[in-house]
Each structure stands twice: as C-alpha cells, then as structure tokens.
Motif scaffolding. Structure first.
Motif, PDB file in Angstrom:
ATOM      1  N   GLU A   1      -1.276   9.898  -9.378  1.00 42.85           N
ATOM      2  CA  GLU A   1      -0.004  10.483  -9.826  1.00 42.85           C
ATOM      3  C   GLU A   1       1.101   9.426  -9.914  1.00 42.85           C
ATOM      4  O   GLU A   1       1.894   9.436 -10.859  1.00 42.85           O
ATOM      5  CB  GLU A   1       0.414  11.636  -8.906  1.00 42.85           C
ATOM      6  N   TYR A   2       1.149   8.537  -8.953  1.00 40.63           N
ATOM      7  CA  TYR A   2       2.162   7.478  -8.960  1.00 40.63           C
ATOM      8  C   TYR A   2       1.994   6.603 -10.205  1.00 40.63           C
ATOM      9  O   TYR A   2       2.952   6.311 -10.916  1.00 40.63           O
ATOM     10  CB  TYR A   2       2.044   6.639  -7.683  1.00 40.63           C
ATOM     11  N   LEU A   3       0.740   6.206 -10.476  1.00 41.38           N
ATOM     12  CA  LEU A   3       0.493   5.334 -11.627  1.00 41.38           C
ATOM     13  C   LEU A   3       0.665   6.084 -12.947  1.00 41.38           C
ATOM     14  O   LEU A   3       1.133   5.506 -13.932  1.00 41.38           O
ATOM     15  CB  LEU A   3      -0.888   4.691 -11.539  1.00 41.38           C
ATOM     16  N   LEU A   4       0.334   7.364 -12.985  1.00 38.38           N
ATOM     17  CA  LEU A   4       0.566   8.168 -14.188  1.00 38.38           C
ATOM     18  C   LEU A   4       2.056   8.181 -14.531  1.00 38.38           C
ATOM     19  O   LEU A   4       2.432   8.024 -15.697  1.00 38.38           O
ATOM     20  CB  LEU A   4       0.049   9.594 -13.991  1.00 38.38           C
ATOM     21  N   ASN A   5       2.907   8.327 -13.521  1.00 38.01           N
ATOM     22  CA  ASN A   5       4.350   8.317 -13.763  1.00 38.01           C
ATOM     23  C   ASN A   5       4.822   6.966 -14.294  1.00 38.01           C
ATOM     24  O   ASN A   5       5.659   6.920 -15.201  1.00 38.01           O
ATOM     25  CB  ASN A   5       5.116   8.706 -12.492  1.00 38.01           C
ATOM     26  N   ILE A   6       4.289   5.882 -13.783  1.00 37.86           N
ATOM     27  CA  ILE A   6       4.637   4.550 -14.299  1.00 37.86           C
ATOM     28  C   ILE A   6       4.167   4.424 -15.744  1.00 37.86           C
ATOM     29  O   ILE A   6       4.898   3.948 -16.610  1.00 37.86           O
ATOM     30  CB  ILE A   6       4.023   3.444 -13.420  1.00 37.86           C
ATOM     31  N   ASN A   7       2.942   4.877 -16.002  1.00 37.21           N
ATOM     32  CA  ASN A   7       2.385   4.809 -17.352  1.00 37.21           C
ATOM     33  C   ASN A   7       3.256   5.602 -18.338  1.00 37.21           C
ATOM     34  O   ASN A   7       3.529   5.139 -19.443  1.00 37.21           O
ATOM     35  CB  ASN A   7       0.952   5.342 -17.332  1.00 37.21           C
ATOM     36  N   ARG A   8       3.703   6.771 -17.923  1.00 38.06           N
ATOM     37  CA  ARG A   8       4.561   7.595 -18.785  1.00 38.06           C
ATOM     38  C   ARG A   8       5.948   6.971 -18.962  1.00 38.06           C
ATOM     39  O   ARG A   8       6.454   6.865 -20.078  1.00 38.06           O
ATOM     40  CB  ARG A   8       4.730   8.984 -18.173  1.00 38.06           C
ATOM     41  N   ASP A   9       6.573   6.596 -17.846  1.00 37.77           N
ATOM     42  CA  ASP A   9       7.962   6.124 -17.870  1.00 37.77           C
ATOM     43  C   ASP A   9       8.139   4.782 -18.577  1.00 37.77           C
ATOM     44  O   ASP A   9       9.097   4.581 -19.313  1.00 37.77           O
ATOM     45  CB  ASP A   9       8.523   6.011 -16.447  1.00 37.77           C
ATOM     46  N   PHE A  10       7.224   3.857 -18.328  1.00 40.52           N
ATOM     47  CA  PHE A  10       7.411   2.500 -18.838  1.00 40.52           C
ATOM     48  C   PHE A  10       6.612   2.188 -20.097  1.00 40.52           C
ATOM     49  O   PHE A  10       7.033   1.380 -20.915  1.00 40.52           O
ATOM     50  CB  PHE A  10       7.082   1.469 -17.747  1.00 40.52           C
ATOM     51  N   LEU A  11       5.448   2.796 -20.244  1.00 38.29           N
ATOM     52  CA  LEU A  11       4.585   2.477 -21.386  1.00 38.29           C
ATOM     53  C   LEU A  11       4.456   3.627 -22.385  1.00 38.29           C
ATOM     54  O   LEU A  11       3.827   3.475 -23.421  1.00 38.29           O
ATOM     55  CB  LEU A  11       3.191   2.062 -20.889  1.00 38.29           C
ATOM     56  N   LYS A  12       5.032   4.786 -22.031  1.00 36.06           N
ATOM     57  CA  LYS A  12       4.981   5.977 -22.887  1.00 36.06           C
ATOM     58  C   LYS A  12       3.545   6.412 -23.162  1.00 36.06           C
ATOM     59  O   LYS A  12       3.231   6.940 -24.228  1.00 36.06           O
ATOM     60  CB  LYS A  12       5.741   5.756 -24.211  1.00 36.06           C
ATOM     61  N   HIS A  13       2.650   6.198 -22.180  1.00 36.60           N
ATOM     62  CA  HIS A  13       1.262   6.639 -22.256  1.00 36.60           C
ATOM     63  C   HIS A  13       1.110   7.822 -21.308  1.00 36.60           C
ATOM     64  O   HIS A  13       1.474   7.722 -20.142  1.00 36.60           O
ATOM     65  CB  HIS A  13       0.301   5.538 -21.813  1.00 36.60           C
TER      66      HIS A  13
ATOM     67  N   ILE B   1       1.450  -5.734 -10.335  1.00 37.20           N
ATOM     68  CA  ILE B   1       0.225  -5.074 -10.762  1.00 37.20           C
ATOM     69  C   ILE B   1       0.053  -3.813  -9.922  1.00 37.20           C
ATOM     70  O   ILE B   1      -0.021  -3.886  -8.700  1.00 37.20           O
ATOM     71  CB  ILE B   1      -0.988  -6.011 -10.609  1.00 37.20           C
ATOM     72  N   TYR B   2       0.031  -2.670 -10.606  1.00 44.31           N
ATOM     73  CA  TYR B   2      -0.143  -1.380  -9.952  1.00 44.31           C
ATOM     74  C   TYR B   2      -1.582  -0.931 -10.151  1.00 44.31           C
ATOM     75  O   TYR B   2      -2.074  -0.916 -11.275  1.00 44.31           O
ATOM     76  CB  TYR B   2       0.814  -0.349 -10.552  1.00 44.31           C
ATOM     77  N   ILE B   3      -2.248  -0.571  -9.053  1.00 47.70           N
ATOM     78  CA  ILE B   3      -3.652  -0.167  -9.102  1.00 47.70           C
ATOM     79  C   ILE B   3      -3.808   1.202  -8.455  1.00 47.70           C
ATOM     80  O   ILE B   3      -3.408   1.402  -7.310  1.00 47.70           O
ATOM     81  CB  ILE B   3      -4.554  -1.194  -8.390  1.00 47.70           C
ATOM     82  N   SER B   4      -4.406   2.144  -9.202  1.00 47.96           N
ATOM     83  CA  SER B   4      -4.694   3.468  -8.672  1.00 47.96           C
ATOM     84  C   SER B   4      -6.035   3.431  -7.938  1.00 47.96           C
ATOM     85  O   SER B   4      -7.088   3.271  -8.555  1.00 47.96           O
ATOM     86  CB  SER B   4      -4.773   4.503  -9.794  1.00 47.96           C
TER      87      SER B   4
ATOM     88  N   TYR C   1       0.835  -1.201   0.000  1.00 48.44           N
ATOM     89  CA  TYR C   1       0.000   0.000   0.000  1.00 48.44           C
ATOM     90  C   TYR C   1       0.864   1.243   0.000  1.00 48.44           C
ATOM     91  O   TYR C   1       1.501   1.554   0.999  1.00 48.44           O
ATOM     92  CB  TYR C   1      -0.927   0.002   1.217  1.00 48.44           C
ATOM     93  N   LEU C   2       0.906   1.938  -1.123  1.00 44.90           N
ATOM     94  CA  LEU C   2       1.600   3.221  -1.191  1.00 44.90           C
ATOM     95  C   LEU C   2       0.662   4.349  -0.810  1.00 44.90           C
ATOM     96  O   LEU C   2       1.098   5.432  -0.471  1.00 44.90           O
ATOM     97  CB  LEU C   2       2.172   3.450  -2.591  1.00 44.90           C
ATOM     98  N   GLU C   3      -0.618   4.075  -0.900  1.00 45.95           N
ATOM     99  CA  GLU C   3      -1.638   5.026  -0.451  1.00 45.95           C
ATOM    100  C   GLU C   3      -1.938   4.639   0.994  1.00 45.95           C
ATOM    101  O   GLU C   3      -2.640   3.670   1.260  1.00 45.95           O
ATOM    102  CB  GLU C   3      -2.883   4.915  -1.336  1.00 45.95           C
ATOM    103  N   SER C   4      -1.351   5.354   1.936  1.00 45.92           N
ATOM    104  CA  SER C   4      -1.362   4.944   3.345  1.00 45.92           C
ATOM    105  C   SER C   4      -2.758   4.855   3.950  1.00 45.92           C
ATOM    106  O   SER C   4      -2.966   4.086   4.876  1.00 45.92           O
ATOM    107  CB  SER C   4      -0.494   5.882   4.168  1.00 45.92           C
TER     108      SER C   4
END
Length: 146
Positions: free
Chosen positions: A51-63, A85-88, A12-15
């Motif tokens: 925001e965390y998942l958006l950064n993963i989407n940008r960095d790894f998938l270029k979305h 598996i990353y879930i927002s 859990y990154l979202e505390s």
C-alpha cells in the motif's frame, strides 16, 4: 572518506522486516557502482509494504498498480548519484513464489535492480529488459558466490 554505512542506508517501514548481512550487502552495492563506473554519493533503501509503494507509484509516477520497486534518482546530471529506492516486501515475497526463487535471492535481485537503474540501465523496451535481467543475474551470481 565516508563509511559504506553512511553512504548506503536501509530503512524499514515494515516493522516485521529486516535481513541478515546488511553490511555485506551495502559493501557489494558500493562495489556494483564502482564496477559500473558510476560515482555514488548517497543511497537510501526504504523497505515498505504494497500500500505504501502503491501510493508512491500513484502520487509521483501516476501509475495505478502494485510494483516491487520504485527508484528515484535525486542528483543533477553529471553529479555523483544520490537516490532513494522503495521496495515492497509484500511484492518481493509474492514474486519469489511466482518465480520459484528463494525470498532472499529475489530481495537481492530487486535491491540490485534499483542500483542498476541509478547506473543508467533502463527496462522499458524488451531489449532493455533483457539487458537489465542479464545485469541482475551477473550481480546476483557474483554476490552469492563471493
């Protein structure tokens, strides 16, 4: 033989987020892989914010857009599945409202969606999306009627 809690892990990154019946969910995910005849080695779910998942989407998938889930298969072809598996949680909450679903049910849809990706299901074409939704519904109904 490894315990389910060793094979499937939730982080859990979202505390402020956690959910009930985690061990039952982990057992169900393990049974999903068995029903799909897909050997499972290790699976990690990371619950985060938009925001965390958006950064993963940008960095790894270029979305460059928000999404509810990103799934990474990390194992070699033909080997038992290892994945992340990353879930927002932010996106799951919004999607639950949009689709008129309870949050808990939408959360499990996304959890199972990621597992289904690792079992080989895709969702790029309309036909693939329909099949994915059918499989999500199958496992959601099984999970909530057990």
């Amino acid at each position: 033989m490894s315990k389910t809690s060793d094979i499937i892990q939730f982080h859990y990154l979202e505390s402020a987020f956690s959910f009930d019946n985690r061990n039952a969910c982990k057992r169900f995910i393990t049974s999903l892989f068995k029903k799909e005849k897909t050997p499972l080695d290790n699976l990690t779910y990371i619950f985060c914010d938009d925001e965390y998942l958006l950064n993963i989407n940008r960095d790894f998938l270029k979305h460059d857009y928000y999404t509810d889930i990103v799934t990474f298969g990390l194992s070699e072809k033909g080997s038992p599945v290892t994945g992340e598996i990353y879930i927002s949680i932010t996106r799951v909450k919004d999607n639950a409202i949009t689709h008129g679903e309870p949050f808990y049910r939408e959360l499990h849809r996304v959890i199972f969606h990621g597992a289904l990706h690792l079992c080989g299901y895709r969702d790029k074409s309309k036909a693939e999306q329909e099949k994915m939704r059918e499989m999500e519904d199958k496992y959601l109904n099984a999970y909530f009627t057990r």
